[in-house]
Structures are given as structure tokens and as C-alpha cells.
Design an enzyme around this catalytic site. Structure first.
Site, PDB file in Angstrom:
ATOM      1  CG  MET A  65      -1.874  -1.216   1.165  1.00 17.14           C
ATOM      2  SD  MET A  65      -3.448  -0.911   1.949  1.00 17.14           S
ATOM      3  CE  MET A  65      -2.937  -0.692   3.629  1.00 17.14           C
ATOM      4  N   GLY A  66       2.122   1.088  -0.412  1.00 22.48           N
ATOM      5  CA  GLY A  66       3.008   2.248  -0.524  1.00 22.48           C
ATOM      6  C   GLY A  66       3.536   2.734   0.805  1.00 22.48           C
TER       7      GLY A  66
ATOM      8  CG  LEU B 261      11.049  -1.256   9.973  1.00 24.93           C
ATOM      9  CD1 LEU B 261      11.895  -1.127   8.712  1.00 24.93           C
ATOM     10  CD2 LEU B 261      11.318  -0.091  10.921  1.00 24.93           C
ATOM     11  CB  SER B 262       4.173  -0.445  10.736  1.00 25.45           C
ATOM     12  OG  SER B 262       2.876  -0.017  10.386  1.00 25.45           O
ATOM     13  CB  SER B 263       2.835   2.594   6.333  1.00 33.84           C
ATOM     14  OG  SER B 263       3.423   1.758   5.383  1.00 33.84           O
TER      15      SER B 263
ATOM     16  N   GLY C  37      11.106  -2.650   5.528  1.00 33.98           N
ATOM     17  CA  GLY C  37      10.357  -3.916   5.584  1.00 33.98           C
ATOM     18  C   GLY C  37       9.916  -4.316   4.187  1.00 33.98           C
ATOM     19  CG  HIS C  38       6.991  -2.013   2.128  1.00 36.91           C
ATOM     20  ND1 HIS C  38       6.895  -0.873   2.889  1.00 36.91           N
ATOM     21  CD2 HIS C  38       5.763  -2.591   2.157  1.00 36.91           C
ATOM     22  CE1 HIS C  38       5.662  -0.765   3.354  1.00 36.91           C
ATOM     23  NE2 HIS C  38       4.956  -1.781   2.934  1.00 36.91           N
TER      24      HIS C  38
ATOM     25  CD  GLN D  58      -2.176  -8.791   4.123  1.00 35.61           C
ATOM     26  OE1 GLN D  58      -2.948  -7.875   4.307  1.00 35.61           O
ATOM     27  NE2 GLN D  58      -0.935  -8.589   3.720  1.00 35.61           N
TER      28      GLN D  58
HETATM   29  P1  AMP Z   1       1.516  -2.884   3.414  1.00 34.47           P
HETATM   30  O1  AMP Z   1       2.087  -1.877   2.490  1.00 34.47           O
HETATM   31  O2  AMP Z   1       1.504  -2.448   4.849  1.00 34.47           O
HETATM   32  O3  AMP Z   1       0.193  -3.432   2.940  1.00 34.47           O
HETATM   33  O4  AMP Z   1       2.517  -4.107   3.392  1.00 34.47           O
HETATM   34  C1  AMP Z   1       2.869  -4.721   2.183  1.00 34.47           C
HETATM   35  C2  AMP Z   1       3.630  -5.977   2.500  1.00 34.47           C
HETATM   36  O5  AMP Z   1       4.799  -5.649   3.244  1.00 34.47           O
HETATM   37  C3  AMP Z   1       2.824  -6.978   3.356  1.00 34.47           C
HETATM   38  O6  AMP Z   1       3.047  -8.282   2.874  1.00 34.47           O
HETATM   39  C4  AMP Z   1       3.405  -6.769   4.731  1.00 34.47           C
HETATM   40  O7  AMP Z   1       3.299  -7.906   5.554  1.00 34.47           O
HETATM   41  C5  AMP Z   1       4.863  -6.460   4.401  1.00 34.47           C
HETATM   42  N1  AMP Z   1       5.492  -5.729   5.504  1.00 34.47           N
HETATM   43  C6  AMP Z   1       5.037  -4.609   6.105  1.00 34.47           C
HETATM   44  N2  AMP Z   1       5.853  -4.269   7.126  1.00 34.47           N
HETATM   45  C7  AMP Z   1       6.830  -5.201   7.176  1.00 34.47           C
HETATM   46  C8  AMP Z   1       7.967  -5.414   8.019  1.00 34.47           C
HETATM   47  N3  AMP Z   1       8.255  -4.606   9.023  1.00 34.47           N
HETATM   48  N4  AMP Z   1       8.751  -6.475   7.769  1.00 34.47           N
HETATM   49  C9  AMP Z   1       8.466  -7.333   6.740  1.00 34.47           C
HETATM   50  N5  AMP Z   1       7.417  -7.200   5.906  1.00 34.47           N
HETATM   51  C10 AMP Z   1       6.602  -6.148   6.124  1.00 34.47           C
END
Ligand code: AMP
Length: 275
Positions: free
Chosen positions: A24-25, A180-182, A30-31, A149
């Protein structure tokens, strides 16, 4: 890296995609670790950046979801991704069929995060179902950060008989352990420090398990700790990491969802695997 702004253009190129990475950008390391992981499988990697409105329980969360497309494009160019898909909702809907809601695996989608975010996983299933039809990848790569998910999409692949191999990638954390998280962008510096206690609680749970403390005692203790914390626990539990059902004796994962201020964070840790 070739960027596609339209699904028609993407389809017209008749590409064979090996690894698909949906995002989702607002990309972070992490991404990027997912792209790095994907390179072990292929140098033909398609990343999508699409913020799926339907999977947000609150409209204001969707509206305030952080966006940084220019930065994302630069990061992806450097990472070695081959294609970037930047689709629009109408375009996706035009070129794909919806998921049949009668097939929703409710035992998985209405538990844990799904219990607190009704409709969330059905929307996640629907968008991945649509992307799978459009992209037709050999592999899809998802992060273990969103563990439920991962299990839900594994189920989607089975339900629809997709010939897609699901690859999972480990959680990337900052040096203090915060996953890490958006959403971390919405945390103040003080809240980021508080949020470290989420990972600490998971480490403690693992340590207690290794010290033969019974699982129900571990769960009670973690709840007791959060009762005294500024972090508001949504759930903390220990489940079978293959099925996400109540615990068994082999593969176990501790999962947590909690609020730091208004920001909902999730995390998990494998407690035991492959015995
Ligand atoms: P999102 O953009 O939050 O929908 O995440 C896209 C993908 O990146 C999903 O498969 C998440 O599980 C993965 N993701 C997000 N944060 C992390 C992280 N800290 N470490 C590894 N993968 C991540």
C-alpha cells in the site's frame, strides 16, 4: 523499472510475472526486504502500490494513510524491482471479477484482527483475488508482519485453486525492536519509545514459554503487564502458526494488536516451530 499506470497497458504487454509483491506504498525497509527476498526466486518482480479503501474499517484511516509515491518509486528503482503497478480502483474492477463472498473463510476472517475490523479480510481477499487474475504471478510474496493476512491469502489460493506459490518473509524491525510499519509515521517520538514494549512483551512471552510456563499463564501475565501500560491491548494470544486456530503442541506463534495513542499496531513472534 517499468511503471504501469493502467491495467490495460499492463495486460497488453503480456508479461509473465514471477514474483508479485502487493503493497500500500509509503515504503520502508520492511517492504524493501520483500524485494530483496524475491530476488532469490527471480529477477522478474512486480510490485504494486495501491491503497485499498475497502479494507479500512474507518474512512478517516484511509484518508490519512501516509502517501509518498515519489519516494516509493525511487526506493523501488534502487531495489531492483522490475515492474511497478500503480492501478486505479475502477481500472482494477473493470479487468477482474470480484471474490464470491459466499466462499469467505469466516473461521479465519472473523477472528483476531478480523474480529475487531469487520470486513477487513474480505476486502483483502477481494483485492488479492483481483490482482491474481490481472497479474497471474507464479509466486506472491507477503510479510509475516501481517501474519493473519498470510494465512488468509493462503486460504484464498486454496479456495480458488490458484497455481500460485505463497512465500513469506520475516519481520523487519528498527534497532529497538519496533516492527517497521507505515503507521509508525503517525507516532510521535515519545510514542515510538512506548511502542517498543509491544515487541518486549512478545520476547517475554517466548522466554516464559521456554521456561515451561503454561500458555494460559503467559497470556494472563502479558494482559497484567498491559493493564498498567499506556498501551491499550486489543488482543494478545498464542495460536498454532499453521492454522491460527487454538494452540497445539508443535508450531506456535504469539500475536498482538495494540493501540499506542490512536495508532493501531500489530506484531508477532514464533514461539516454537517444527518440533
Ligand atoms: P503494506 O504496504 O503495509 O500493505 O505491506 C505490504 C507488504 O509488506 C505486506 O506483505 C506486509 O506484511 C509487508 N510488511 C510490512 N511491514 C513489514 C515489516 N516490518 N517487515 C516485513 N514485511 C513487512
Amino acid at each position: 523499472m517499468k511503471i504501469f499506470y493502467s491495467i490495460k497497458d499492463f495486460i497488453d504487454h503480456k508479461l509473465e510475472i514471477n514474483v508479485f509483491i502487493p503493497t500500500m506504498g509509503n515504503l520502508h525497509n520492511g517492504h524493501m526486504s520483500l524485494v530483496e527476498h524475491a530476488k532469490k526466486y527471480s529477477d522478474n518482480i512486480c510490485v504494486s502500490v495501491y491503497v485499498n479503501e475497502d479494507q479500512f474499517t474507518e474512512k478517516k484511516d484511509f484518508e490519512s494513510y501516509p502517501k509518498s509515491l515519489e519516494k516509493d518509486i525511487n526506493m523501488l528503482k534502487k531495489s531492483g524491482a522490475t515492474y511497478l503497478l500503480l492501478p486505479k480502483k475502477d481500472d482494477i474492477n473493470f479487468f477482474s471479477k470480484p471474490f464470491d463472498i459466499k466462499l469467505e473463510p469466516k473461521n479465519l476472517t472473523s477472528d483476531l484482527c478480523g474480529k475487531h475490523r469487520p470486513g477487513h479480510f474480505l476486502a483483502v481477499i477481494d483485492i488479492l483475488h483481483r490482482f491474481f487474475q490481472i497479474i497471474n504471478p507464479k509466486h506472491v510474496l507477503l510479510g509475516e508482519k501481517d501474519f493473519q493476512q498470510l494465512i488468509v491469502i493462503n486460504e484464498l489460493i486454496k479456495i480458488c485453486n490458484y497455481e500460485i506459490n505463497l512465500i513469506s518473509s520475516p519481520i523487519i524491525r528498527d534497532i529497538k525492536g519496533l516492527a517497521l510499519s507505515s503507521r509508525n509515521n503517525h507516532l510521535s517520538e515519545k510514542e515510538k519509545i512506548i511502542a517498543r514494549d509491544i515487541y518486549k512483551s512478545l520476547l517475554l512471552a517466548k522466554q516464559m514459554f521456554n521456561n515451561n510456563i503454561p500458555i494460559n499463564e503467559i497470556i494472563k501475565e502479558i494482559h497484567r503487564i498491559f493493564d498498567k501500560s499506556p498501551i491499550k491491548l486489543e488482543y494478545f494470544t498464542i495460536r498454532d502458526s499453521k492454522t491460527l486456530q487454538e494452540r497445539n503442541d508443535s508450531d506456535l506463534i504469539a500475536l498482538i494488536a495494540a493501540y499506542v495513542g490512536n495508532i493501531r499496531l500489530i506484531d508477532n513472534i514464533f514461539i516454537r516451530s517444527g518440533t
